[in-house]
Write a protein that holds these residues in place. Sequence first.
Motif: not given
Ligand code: CUA
Length: 359
Positions: A181, A216, A218-220, A224, A227
């Motif tokens: 993340h 967030c 960062e592609l999670c 995502h 988030m």
């Molecule tokens: Cu956690 Cu994107």
Amino acid sequence: MSVQQDPERPQATVNVRLMVLVGVVVAALGIAAGLTIHWFPPSASKQAGPIDTLWKVLLIASIPVFVLVETVVVFSVWKFRMRPGEELLDGPPIHGNTRLEIVWTAIPAILLVGLCTYAFLVLEDIEKAPAAQEMNVRVVGQQFAWTFYYTQNGKEYAAPQLHLPVNVPVRFTIQSKDVLHDFWVPAFRVKKDAVPGINVNYRVTPTRQGTYPIVCAELCGLGHSVMRGDATVETRAAFDKFMTGLRSGANNAAGGQPAGGGGGGGTANGKAIFTSSTTNCASCHTLSDAGATGTIGPDLDKALKGKSQQFIHTSIVDPNAFVAKGYPANVMPPTFGKTLQPAQIDALVKYLSDVTKGG
Ligand code: CUA
């Protein structure tokens, strides 16, 4: 355009003067435009100042380089294009020009080393340990929610939203329970990845009261985009009140704004909890009573119809217990059992049960 063949190539000196003139004018316009645009949200940390200045310096340095390169490219394409009858010509053989090559290697090298040094100094500056006592907050990322841990008298307290006293330096320890993340409050400017198994740190000194989005970066996974959270920068007194609430367990975990009644822990409002930015239920679920139209998770008008309160309760605190058909597991944050108070969960369960019963 000219029909006749033109073996005479344009005169070098005249063209260079014209190119320089065009280049200077376009670069000046570009820099003016670049500095006029508001690239960032309002700044709310001490670190934002040097970072924004660095950005402006990079902008001023890179626009002339961009304009220089593009002017030469466009000019060459236009002036030295192939004319009818030149299809088979190979152009004159060109030998290296040592002086030119030294110049075009040295100038970018000096520019790059200079800018890197400056950027490094800014990094040193914003990462410097403050003279004043700093606060520590542990930030834990997990699909798809952030949890913030405050330590007081050797005990840790979890909160679903970030609260910070204004002008107090804070050091974040960023962790992840599952995947990558990235903890980012754009108003603070600084951001770093949350990496499973590693403690990542950065420092920020919030300087302006207000509520700022947490993103967030960062592609999670599927959730995502939701988030997100809120970072509230407040007075010392307001922060102390927040901590007292957190310690006594009566903290209003539902964000405060819509739910109201923080600190008292009295009757929690299920609908307010559902729609608050803390839980973010409404961004993933559809629920007509709350005007929610999210489609990432199951449509609660349908999914909860005829279900028991026990089922609803379990689905909130242990989302993977019953995963609705057609929806993947591990998308709903499993943290609500920890970040919401029991009374709030009960209120939420009762609300969801009530509004999905009819029909
Ligand atoms: Cu956690 Cu994107």
